[in-house]
Design a protein around this motif. Sequence first.
Motif, PDB file in Angstrom:
ATOM      1  N   CYS A   5       1.000  -1.130   0.122  1.00  0.00           N
ATOM      2  CA  CYS A   5      -0.104  -0.030   0.006  1.00  0.00           C
ATOM      3  C   CYS A   5       0.932   1.230  -0.154  1.00  0.00           C
ATOM      4  CB  CYS A   5      -0.934  -0.097   1.278  1.00  0.00           C
ATOM      5  SG  CYS A   5      -1.678   1.682   1.334  1.00  0.00           S
ATOM      6  N   GLU A   6       0.651   2.171  -0.815  1.00  0.00           N
ATOM      7  CA  GLU A   6       1.397   3.399  -1.021  1.00  0.00           C
ATOM      8  C   GLU A   6       1.042   4.474   0.101  1.00  0.00           C
ATOM      9  OE1 GLU A   6       1.030   3.959  -5.338  1.00  0.00           O
ATOM     10  OE2 GLU A   6       3.322   3.849  -5.238  1.00  0.00           O
ATOM     11  N   ASP A   7      -0.083   4.058   0.792  1.00  0.00           N
ATOM     12  CA  ASP A   7      -0.335   5.258   1.834  1.00  0.00           C
ATOM     13  C   ASP A   7       0.222   4.836   3.099  1.00  0.00           C
ATOM     14  OD1 ASP A   7      -1.807   7.140   0.725  1.00  0.00           O
ATOM     15  OD2 ASP A   7      -3.711   6.050   0.724  1.00  0.00           O
ATOM     16  N   CYS A   8       0.025   3.420   3.583  1.00  0.00           N
ATOM     17  CA  CYS A   8       0.312   3.127   4.890  1.00  0.00           C
ATOM     18  C   CYS A   8       1.607   2.198   4.821  1.00  0.00           C
ATOM     19  CB  CYS A   8      -0.624   2.585   5.719  1.00  0.00           C
ATOM     20  SG  CYS A   8      -1.229   0.984   5.055  1.00  0.00           S
ATOM     21  N   ARG A  30      -0.285  -1.297  -5.189  1.00  0.00           N
ATOM     22  CA  ARG A  30       0.487  -1.646  -6.230  1.00  0.00           C
ATOM     23  C   ARG A  30       1.328  -2.895  -5.801  1.00  0.00           C
ATOM     24  NH1 ARG A  30       5.456  -1.038  -4.624  1.00  0.00           N
ATOM     25  NH2 ARG A  30       6.274   0.809  -3.344  1.00  0.00           N
ATOM     26  N   PRO A  31       1.602  -3.661  -6.971  1.00  0.00           N
ATOM     27  CA  PRO A  31       2.397  -5.015  -6.783  1.00  0.00           C
ATOM     28  C   PRO A  31       3.928  -4.635  -5.909  1.00  0.00           C
ATOM     29  CG  PRO A  31       1.548  -5.043  -8.940  1.00  0.00           C
ATOM     30  CD  PRO A  31       1.174  -3.384  -8.373  1.00  0.00           C
ATOM     31  N   ALA A  32       4.147  -5.555  -5.231  1.00  0.00           N
ATOM     32  CA  ALA A  32       5.330  -5.316  -4.332  1.00  0.00           C
ATOM     33  C   ALA A  32       6.492  -5.369  -5.161  1.00  0.00           C
ATOM     34  CB  ALA A  32       5.401  -6.139  -2.995  1.00  0.00           C
ATOM     35  N   THR A  33       7.715  -4.815  -4.826  1.00  0.00           N
ATOM     36  CA  THR A  33       8.875  -5.069  -5.602  1.00  0.00           C
ATOM     37  C   THR A  33       9.647  -6.156  -4.991  1.00  0.00           C
ATOM     38  OG1 THR A  33      10.164  -3.836  -3.927  1.00  0.00           O
ATOM     39  CG2 THR A  33       9.223  -2.480  -6.006  1.00  0.00           C
ATOM     40  N   GLU A  34      10.425  -6.962  -5.553  1.00  0.00           N
ATOM     41  CA  GLU A  34      11.270  -7.962  -5.277  1.00  0.00           C
ATOM     42  C   GLU A  34      11.971  -7.755  -3.927  1.00  0.00           C
ATOM     43  OE1 GLU A  34      14.170  -9.866  -7.580  1.00  0.00           O
ATOM     44  OE2 GLU A  34      12.780  -9.712  -9.371  1.00  0.00           O
ATOM     45  N   GLU A  35      12.337  -6.718  -3.769  1.00  0.00           N
ATOM     46  CA  GLU A  35      12.921  -6.315  -2.431  1.00  0.00           C
ATOM     47  C   GLU A  35      11.579  -6.384  -1.226  1.00  0.00           C
ATOM     48  OE1 GLU A  35      14.815  -2.576  -2.129  1.00  0.00           O
ATOM     49  OE2 GLU A  35      14.706  -2.483   0.206  1.00  0.00           O
ATOM     50  N   THR A  37       9.051  -8.046  -1.396  1.00  0.00           N
ATOM     51  CA  THR A  37       8.618  -9.238  -1.174  1.00  0.00           C
ATOM     52  C   THR A  37       9.426 -10.100  -0.380  1.00  0.00           C
ATOM     53  OG1 THR A  37       7.656  -9.099  -3.470  1.00  0.00           O
ATOM     54  CG2 THR A  37       7.791 -11.642  -2.653  1.00  0.00           C
ATOM     55  N   GLY A  38      10.551  -9.891  -0.672  1.00  0.00           N
ATOM     56  CA  GLY A  38      11.841 -10.723   0.281  1.00  0.00           C
ATOM     57  C   GLY A  38      11.620 -10.117   1.576  1.00  0.00           C
ATOM     58  N   ARG A  39      11.384  -8.995   1.792  1.00  0.00           N
ATOM     59  CA  ARG A  39      11.124  -8.495   3.265  1.00  0.00           C
ATOM     60  C   ARG A  39       9.906  -9.133   3.939  1.00  0.00           C
ATOM     61  NH1 ARG A  39       9.310  -2.570   3.921  1.00  0.00           N
ATOM     62  NH2 ARG A  39      10.329  -2.689   1.954  1.00  0.00           N
ATOM     63  N   LEU A  40       8.789  -9.329   3.184  1.00  0.00           N
ATOM     64  CA  LEU A  40       7.714  -9.952   3.761  1.00  0.00           C
ATOM     65  C   LEU A  40       7.791 -11.412   4.093  1.00  0.00           C
ATOM     66  CD1 LEU A  40       4.543  -9.888   4.504  1.00  0.00           C
ATOM     67  CD2 LEU A  40       4.088 -10.486   2.236  1.00  0.00           C
ATOM     68  N   GLU A  41       8.613 -12.051   3.164  1.00  0.00           N
ATOM     69  CA  GLU A  41       8.838 -13.418   3.326  1.00  0.00           C
ATOM     70  C   GLU A  41       9.936 -13.628   4.676  1.00  0.00           C
ATOM     71  OE1 GLU A  41      10.688 -14.848  -0.394  1.00  0.00           O
ATOM     72  OE2 GLU A  41       8.889 -14.996  -1.261  1.00  0.00           O
ATOM     73  N   LYS A  42      10.732 -12.850   4.854  1.00  0.00           N
ATOM     74  CA  LYS A  42      11.465 -13.017   6.190  1.00  0.00           C
ATOM     75  C   LYS A  42      10.695 -12.600   7.207  1.00  0.00           C
ATOM     76  CE  LYS A  42      16.325 -11.744   5.320  1.00  0.00           C
ATOM     77  NZ  LYS A  42      17.417 -10.618   5.281  1.00  0.00           N
ATOM     78  N   LEU A  43       9.541 -11.751   7.276  1.00  0.00           N
ATOM     79  CA  LEU A  43       8.771 -11.532   8.328  1.00  0.00           C
ATOM     80  C   LEU A  43       8.046 -12.819   8.914  1.00  0.00           C
ATOM     81  CD1 LEU A  43       7.749  -7.945   7.793  1.00  0.00           C
ATOM     82  CD2 LEU A  43       9.069  -8.589   9.918  1.00  0.00           C
ATOM     83  N   LEU A  44       7.373 -13.450   7.635  1.00  0.00           N
ATOM     84  CA  LEU A  44       6.748 -14.656   7.703  1.00  0.00           C
ATOM     85  C   LEU A  44       7.494 -15.763   8.277  1.00  0.00           C
ATOM     86  CD1 LEU A  44       4.515 -14.352   4.545  1.00  0.00           C
ATOM     87  CD2 LEU A  44       3.907 -13.822   6.858  1.00  0.00           C
ATOM     88  N   GLU A  45       8.932 -15.948   7.877  1.00  0.00           N
ATOM     89  CA  GLU A  45       9.742 -16.950   8.281  1.00  0.00           C
ATOM     90  C   GLU A  45       9.903 -16.789   9.817  1.00  0.00           C
ATOM     91  OE1 GLU A  45      13.460 -16.752   6.182  1.00  0.00           O
ATOM     92  OE2 GLU A  45      12.058 -17.384   4.205  1.00  0.00           O
TER      93      GLU A  45
END
Length: 59
Positions: A5-8, A30-35, A37-45
């Motif tokens: 989200c570009e707002d929050c 907007r679709p997330a960038t690769e960076e 996406t990687g950040r989200l995957e780390k949080l989920l891990e």
Amino acid sequence: MTYTCEDCGFLFCRVGAVKECPSCEKPHIRPATEEETGRLEKLLEQGKPTLQIKEEQTL
Ligand SMILES: [Zn+2]
């Protein structure tokens, strides 16, 4: 598909199209960038599920 989200700055995964942010409900998604996406995957891990919204959850 990962979106941001570009707002929050909310990062989340969702299957299919998204029209608005599940956090602030504004339509600036907007679709997330690769960076990002990687950040989200780390949080989920790390066992932080708060950023992931499942398809069946209707907000
Ligand atoms: Zn938002």
